[in-house]
Design a protein around this motif. Structure first.
Motif, PDB file in Angstrom:
ATOM      1  N   SER A  96      37.015  26.992  25.003  1.00 29.01           N
ATOM      2  CA  SER A  96      35.662  27.465  24.968  1.00 29.01           C
ATOM      3  C   SER A  96      34.658  26.243  25.595  1.00 29.01           C
ATOM      4  N   ALA A  97      33.876  26.473  26.506  1.00 33.83           N
ATOM      5  CA  ALA A  97      32.633  25.622  27.048  1.00 33.83           C
ATOM      6  C   ALA A  97      33.204  24.656  27.747  1.00 33.83           C
ATOM      7  N   ASN A  98      34.038  24.991  28.781  1.00 29.13           N
ATOM      8  CA  ASN A  98      34.594  23.910  29.848  1.00 29.13           C
ATOM      9  C   ASN A  98      33.904  24.520  31.240  1.00 29.13           C
ATOM     10  N   LYS A  99      34.775  24.042  32.242  1.00 29.75           N
ATOM     11  CA  LYS A  99      34.405  24.274  33.637  1.00 29.75           C
ATOM     12  C   LYS A  99      35.848  25.035  34.188  1.00 29.75           C
ATOM     13  N   VAL A 100      36.540  25.793  33.328  1.00 28.07           N
ATOM     14  CA  VAL A 100      37.875  26.525  34.017  1.00 28.07           C
ATOM     15  C   VAL A 100      37.444  27.657  34.912  1.00 28.07           C
ATOM     16  N   ARG A 101      38.149  27.564  36.033  1.00 34.99           N
ATOM     17  CA  ARG A 101      37.979  28.807  36.750  1.00 34.99           C
ATOM     18  C   ARG A 101      39.301  29.474  37.001  1.00 34.99           C
ATOM     19  N   ASN A 102      40.247  28.653  37.401  1.00 41.51           N
ATOM     20  CA  ASN A 102      41.645  29.201  37.719  1.00 41.51           C
ATOM     21  C   ASN A 102      42.520  29.415  36.730  1.00 41.51           C
ATOM     22  N   LEU A 103      43.060  30.491  36.248  1.00 40.96           N
ATOM     23  CA  LEU A 103      44.246  30.952  35.319  1.00 40.96           C
ATOM     24  C   LEU A 103      45.301  31.140  35.207  1.00 40.96           C
ATOM     25  N   VAL A 104      45.979  30.693  36.743  1.00 39.28           N
ATOM     26  CA  VAL A 104      47.117  31.218  37.171  1.00 39.28           C
ATOM     27  C   VAL A 104      47.976  30.322  36.246  1.00 39.28           C
ATOM     28  N   GLN A 121      33.732  29.224  33.949  1.00 39.33           N
ATOM     29  CA  GLN A 121      33.359  29.857  35.382  1.00 39.33           C
ATOM     30  C   GLN A 121      34.535  30.721  35.866  1.00 39.33           C
ATOM     31  N   ILE A 122      35.080  31.304  34.907  1.00 36.62           N
ATOM     32  CA  ILE A 122      36.429  32.090  35.352  1.00 36.62           C
ATOM     33  C   ILE A 122      35.857  33.362  36.163  1.00 36.62           C
ATOM     34  N   ILE A 123      36.511  33.626  37.283  1.00 40.33           N
ATOM     35  CA  ILE A 123      36.245  34.853  38.142  1.00 40.33           C
ATOM     36  C   ILE A 123      37.194  35.767  38.018  1.00 40.33           C
ATOM     37  N   ASP A 124      38.631  35.423  38.275  1.00 44.18           N
ATOM     38  CA  ASP A 124      39.577  36.571  38.370  1.00 44.18           C
ATOM     39  C   ASP A 124      40.437  36.330  36.971  1.00 44.18           C
ATOM     40  N   PRO A 125      40.406  37.390  36.361  1.00 42.57           N
ATOM     41  CA  PRO A 125      41.156  37.645  35.049  1.00 42.57           C
ATOM     42  C   PRO A 125      42.508  38.277  35.319  1.00 42.57           C
ATOM     43  N   VAL A 126      43.062  38.447  36.383  1.00 39.97           N
ATOM     44  CA  VAL A 126      44.203  38.908  36.687  1.00 39.97           C
ATOM     45  C   VAL A 126      45.389  38.340  36.088  1.00 39.97           C
ATOM     46  N   GLN A 146      34.947  38.980  37.424  1.00 34.44           N
ATOM     47  CA  GLN A 146      35.291  40.029  38.033  1.00 34.44           C
ATOM     48  C   GLN A 146      35.896  41.050  36.769  1.00 34.44           C
ATOM     49  N   CYS A 147      35.164  41.996  36.367  1.00 35.63           N
ATOM     50  CA  CYS A 147      35.347  42.646  35.299  1.00 35.63           C
ATOM     51  C   CYS A 147      37.029  43.398  35.339  1.00 35.63           C
ATOM     52  N   PRO A 148      37.580  43.084  34.401  1.00 33.32           N
ATOM     53  CA  PRO A 148      38.940  43.728  34.454  1.00 33.32           C
ATOM     54  C   PRO A 148      39.078  45.268  34.874  1.00 33.32           C
ATOM     55  N   LYS A 149      39.988  45.914  35.419  1.00 35.96           N
ATOM     56  CA  LYS A 149      40.276  47.145  35.714  1.00 35.96           C
ATOM     57  C   LYS A 149      40.427  47.885  34.449  1.00 35.96           C
ATOM     58  N   PRO A 150      39.929  48.908  34.363  1.00 37.74           N
ATOM     59  CA  PRO A 150      40.315  49.862  33.096  1.00 37.74           C
ATOM     60  C   PRO A 150      41.743  49.981  32.651  1.00 37.74           C
ATOM     61  N   GLY A 151      42.137  49.674  31.627  1.00 39.88           N
ATOM     62  CA  GLY A 151      43.512  49.729  31.149  1.00 39.88           C
ATOM     63  C   GLY A 151      44.269  48.538  31.417  1.00 39.88           C
ATOM     64  N   SER A 152      43.908  47.509  32.181  1.00 41.33           N
ATOM     65  CA  SER A 152      44.688  46.271  32.711  1.00 41.33           C
ATOM     66  C   SER A 152      44.869  45.388  31.431  1.00 41.33           C
ATOM     67  N   LEU A 153      43.994  45.291  30.390  1.00 38.36           N
ATOM     68  CA  LEU A 153      44.187  44.734  29.041  1.00 38.36           C
ATOM     69  C   LEU A 153      44.271  45.553  27.910  1.00 38.36           C
ATOM     70  N   ALA A 154      44.755  46.804  28.045  1.00 38.65           N
ATOM     71  CA  ALA A 154      45.047  47.779  27.302  1.00 38.65           C
ATOM     72  C   ALA A 154      45.952  47.442  26.053  1.00 38.65           C
ATOM     73  N   HIS A 155      46.930  46.539  26.184  1.00 41.07           N
ATOM     74  CA  HIS A 155      47.748  45.900  25.542  1.00 41.07           C
ATOM     75  C   HIS A 155      47.166  44.890  24.332  1.00 41.07           C
TER      76      HIS A 155
END
Length: 166
Positions: A96-104, A121-126, A146-155
């Protein structure tokens, strides 16, 4: 009477020795017990992440990377997570409360169950879509997400998204 004296002297001495688990124990100049050294064979470029990991390793007396199961690096000024996937036993991660962008890098930690990425500062949740054990995810406070596509985080049982994704 002699037994009581021996217990009164050796009992406290034994307790004190057990409390010194970070030290070698010698008898007649021979080491009879040496604790496992703390884990130090990791490389991360981000100084905030490095300092947080070192503190968690010391606090938890971690001698193997998979022994670190919980990590709280909130408000640490972290920008890069490169090298974090060395810790394959993480089940709870708070960034929480950092400057993270990339989640790979996080996508390689398949044991994660709780992940707090709020106020970054996250952009891509993929990269989070394929985390099989994830049950709680907080992405609030990431205005460019970028908002997650419907169902992409259903689990994921609990997902907290920024206002613009609701």
């Amino acid at each position: 009477m002699l037994h009581r004296l021996v217990y009164c002297i050796l009992g406290p001495a034994f307790i004190l020795l057990c409390a010194c688990q970070g030290y070698d124990f010698k008898v007649n100049d021979k080491i009879v017990y040496a604790p496992n050294p703390l884990f130090s064979n990791f490389t991360v470029a981000d100084p905030g992440l490095y300092n947080c990991l070192k503190q968690a390793i010391n606090d938890g007396v971690v001698s193997e990377p998979e022994q670190l199961t919980t990590l709280d690096c909130s408000f640490a000024g972290i920008e890069s997570l490169d090298g974090l996937s060395t810790f394959t036993g993480l089940t709870a991660l708070r960034l929480s409360a950092n400057k993270v962008r990339n989640l790979v890098e996080i996508s390689n930690i398949v044991t994660l169950q709780e992940l707090y990425l709020d106020d970054n500062q996250i952009i891509d949740p993929v990269p989070l879509y394929e985390l099989p054990a994830l049950s709680k995810l907080d992405l609030s406070g990431n205005p460019a997400l970028q908002c997650p596509k419907p169902g992409s985080l259903a689990h994921v049982a609990t997902v907290i998204l920024p206002q613009h994704c609701r």
